[in-house]
Design an enzyme around this catalytic site. Structure first.
Site, PDB file in Angstrom:
ATOM      1  N   ASP A 224       3.651  -3.324  14.177  1.00 37.64           N
ATOM      2  CA  ASP A 224       2.967  -3.943  12.839  1.00 37.64           C
ATOM      3  C   ASP A 224       3.541  -5.391  12.714  1.00 37.64           C
ATOM      4  OD1 ASP A 224       0.943  -4.628  10.977  1.00 37.64           O
ATOM      5  OD2 ASP A 224       2.401  -3.620   9.485  1.00 37.64           O
TER       6      ASP A 224
ATOM      7  N   GLY B 136       0.732  -1.063  -0.098  1.00 38.33           N
ATOM      8  CA  GLY B 136       0.058  -0.029   0.132  1.00 38.33           C
ATOM      9  C   GLY B 136       0.939   1.229  -0.019  1.00 38.33           C
TER      10      GLY B 136
END
Length: 713
Positions: A134, A22
């Site tokens: 993450d 992304g």
């Protein structure tokens, strides 16, 4: 500017696009100055206008630059050209943990090794004040040198305390869950405080680490749901099932480590990644998991006993009160060990120990049967029981039943000659139980249900019934009232299902999908084995139903070697039965060995492909499966995933398929490139043990051995 093959970013020549996410694109490139291959991560021009994305990109550069660790991807350089920002990192060959998990759970030793490496990387980052935020399988690369932690795009430096704004959220979370902050990360690996938009710190990473290790060990995510909201609800409200419920051979110690990582309250988690490292090292070094920590000497045996058992094979037996399982006020617990004389070796293939119903005497098989008072120092041999195995007491404790010489027998403990009750094939002697109604249930032939016979003798009669696809029934256990029967339904590979049958109605049900050798405990539980772990589940004897979640009782029990008394005492033989950690080698006609660089595993029956480029072998570890080792690429890939007892691989002459013994001991074959599922070659409701032997040169005929229990064809 658009990037394409042949372009240059500074001194880096772009070779190929290897990843796209992304926020950035990753290219394989060549450093023209040092003539080395590198990875170049680029923030595309159409995203460079976002100050938030540029800040994240810059944060990743500053974060990685502050870290230096074997298991963290190394940053070489940063640059800016024609409106394009880029990072230059070490090029890693391998696969992501996500890609590996698509093939199934990792073996225990690999799970422990990778978990230790990832925890070490987190510890190094945390010591530098860096929180990853993450951590997930997609951000872990598996390489020849071990795990590499990637993608610090969401990482937070200790001095970076500015709250993130909504535009920096990932596409998978387009809205904040609360109004108190912004959620950054991937939902299924996020800690509760992260989902609530609160500050993320080291213990937040530890939660994600626990979720990753859980998935490595089980092949399943700890928190799943049909929607993002249901996943979040699972994380906030529920605990995942124990690892052992999916992987029976998994060490309980690993389950405890992961459970502590996944605590909802950060204060109840491990306080530092270094603590997790220490705990994982302890499992590996102390052998709690039953894993040999160094390759064993080459041997022709398929199975070895690790040192934890070898030193007590003489044989230690311990006792413990099982009413600890009850929530009532605790009662005194006595623990002690018994050592057998050096001249006695405990039988290990079948159940070899039994405690009397009143808990006062212990019987064991060591060449013949011996009887020892629990408060005594000496054991006496029982005459006429030479070659006996599988001892079991009568309900009144006055008789001892056993198998010997292809016969089911009993002997009075007050003295006298053994009495024969019936014929039983030696290979079928796999458990027996004596009811208060004067009946003895025992395992019948290799492809038969449980049989029963009067304790005065007679013709055995079937007690259970085999359903389609079932191999046999073994290890029976009458209920205390004698009106129901527990037994094991083997599924192959040393595993099975636990079933119960009402002797009044004949109704049968599966109680546990993964368990072995069930036994009634006076605490109101059924106790059973999962690998080397002894588990207990609350049980309603009237309804014949498990009424709650199973809990671990003891870790490290030798399979089949435990027994309960009606007074609440447990005897067991500690130890692990574990596949030898072997290495593949080439051997020439002079006997000279040349090592193959494949990692050590419990290899069984390695077979070289017709073109000599690959090796198919069974890896007999947590669940026996067929794996392929590519000699040219030095890669080990799992081929089979269905069932838990796939073995004896055999290549077809064209090298396109692999034949093997699988579920219910039938023959299957499967494309060697993994492009298709396994197909059965033999069938039958009571399939015997089929073992592939050889293909004809034209590939039209297969010779195989068929073991029917009495003879081979």
């Amino acid at each position: 500017m658009p990037i394409s093959t042949g372009d240059k970013l500074g001194p880096y020549e772009i070779l190929a696009l290897i990843g796209k996410g992304g926020m950035g694109e990753v290219y394989r490139a060549r450093d023209t100055r040092l003539d080395r291959i590198v990875a170049v991560k680029v923030l595309p021009s159409h995203l460079a206008g976002s100050s938030e994305l540029r800040e994240r990109f810059d944060r990743e550069a500053r974060t990685i630059a502050s870290l230096s660790h074997l298991h963290i991807c190394t940053l070489y350089d940063i640059g800016h050209q024609d409106g394009t920002d880029y990072l230059v990192m070490e090029y890693l060959e391998g696969e992501t943990l996500t890609q590996r998990l698509a093939k199934g759970p990792l073996p225990r030793d690999q799970t422990l090794r990778l978990a230790t490496e990832i925890a070490g990387a987190l510890d190094a980052a945390h010591r530098k004040g860096v929180t990853h935020r993450d951590l997930k399988p997609g951000n872990v690369m598996l390489t020849k040198s071990g795990a590499k932690l990637l993608d610090f795009g969401l990482a937070k430096l200790r001095h970076d305390v500015r709250p993130a704004s909504g535009s920096s959220q990932l596409a998978t979370l387009t809205e904040a869950i609360t109004q108190h902050g912004t959620i950054l990360g991937t939902p299924q690996y996020m800690a509760p405080e992260q989902l609530e938009g609160k500050e993320a710190y080291a213990r937040t990473d530890i939660f994600a680490f626990g979720a990753v290790v859980y998935e490595m060990a089980t092949g399943k995510k700890p928190f799943e749901g049909k929607s993002q909201a249901s996943v979040i609800a699972a994380i906030l409200e529920r605990d995942p099932p124990p690892i052992a419920s999916f992987q029976p051979m998994s060490p309980l110690a690993l389950d405890r480590i992961v459970k502590k990582c996944l605590a909802k309250d950060p204060e109840k988690r491990w306080q530092a990644a270094s603590d997790v490292c220490d705990a994982l090292h302890w499992i590996s070094e102390e052998g709690v998991s039953g894993i040999a920590t160094s390759p064993a000497p080459r041997t022709g045996r398929r199975w070895v006993l690790v040192s934890a058992l070898a030193c007590i094979l003489a044989a230690a037996v311990a006792a413990i009160a099982v009413w600890l399982l009850k929530p009532a006020a605790p009662k005194p617990v006595t623990r002690f060990a018994m050592s057998l004389p050096p001249s006695q070796v405990l039988a290990r293939v079948r159940p070899a120990i039994a405690i009397s119903p009143d808990g006062t005497r212990l019987a064991y098989a060591a060449g013949q049967l011996y009887l020892r008072a629990m408060d005594g120092l000496e054991a006496r041999a029982i005459p006429g029981t030479e070659g006996a195995r599988n001892p079991f007491f009568s309900p009144d404790g006055q008789w001892l039943g056993f198998y010997a010489g292809g016969k089911l027998k009993k002997v009075a403990l007050s003295g006298g000659e053994p009495v024969t009750l019936g014929d039983v094939a030696a290979a079928a002697a796999f458990g027996a139980t004596w009811s208060s109604h004067g009946m003895i249930a025992f395992a019948g032939a290799l492809t038969s249900p449980i049989q029963q016979v009067s304790d005065t003798g007679g013709n055995p009669q079937p007690l259970t019934r085999l359903e389609t696809g079932e191999i046999r029934h073994i290890l029976p256990e009458f209920s205390p009232d004698g009106v129901s029967l527990l037994f094991t339904m083997p599924t192959g590979g040393g595993s099975g299902k636990v079933a119960v049958q009402s002797l009044k109605t004949g109704e049968r049900r599966i109680l546990l999908e993964a368990g072995f050798q069930p036994r009634y405990a006076p605490s109101g539980h059924i106790v059973y084995q999962q690998g080397a772990n002894l588990m207990a589940a609350p049980f309603d004897l009237r309804r014949l139903a498990v009424t709650g979640a199973a809990v671990p009782v003891i870790e490290g029990v030798l399979p089949l070697q435990y027994s309960f008394s009606s007074t609440g005492s447990l005897v067991y033989v500690p130890g692990f039965l574990q596949a030898a950690q072997l290495r593949l080698v080439w051997v020439d006609r002079r006997g000279t060995e040349q090592p193959v660089p494949a990692p050590p595993h419990g290899y069984v029956m390695p077979r070289v492909s017709p073109d000599g480029q690959r090796v198919a072998a069974t890896i007999a570890e947590a669940d026996s499966q067929i794996w392929l080792y590519d000699l040219g690429r030095d890669t080990l890939t799992r081929l089979t995933f269905e069932g838990s007892a796939n073995a004896d691989p055999l290549w077809t002459p064209d090298g396109k398929r692999i034949t093997f013994k699988g579920t219910a001991n039938r023959l299957f074959w499967q494309p060697a490139d993994g492009s298709g599922a396994a197909e059965a070659l033999t069938s039958g409701p009571l399939s015997p043990n089929d073992i592939p032997s050889s293909w004809s040169p034209d590939g039209h005929g297969l010779a195989f051995t068929q073991d029917t229990g009495n003879r081979s064809i």
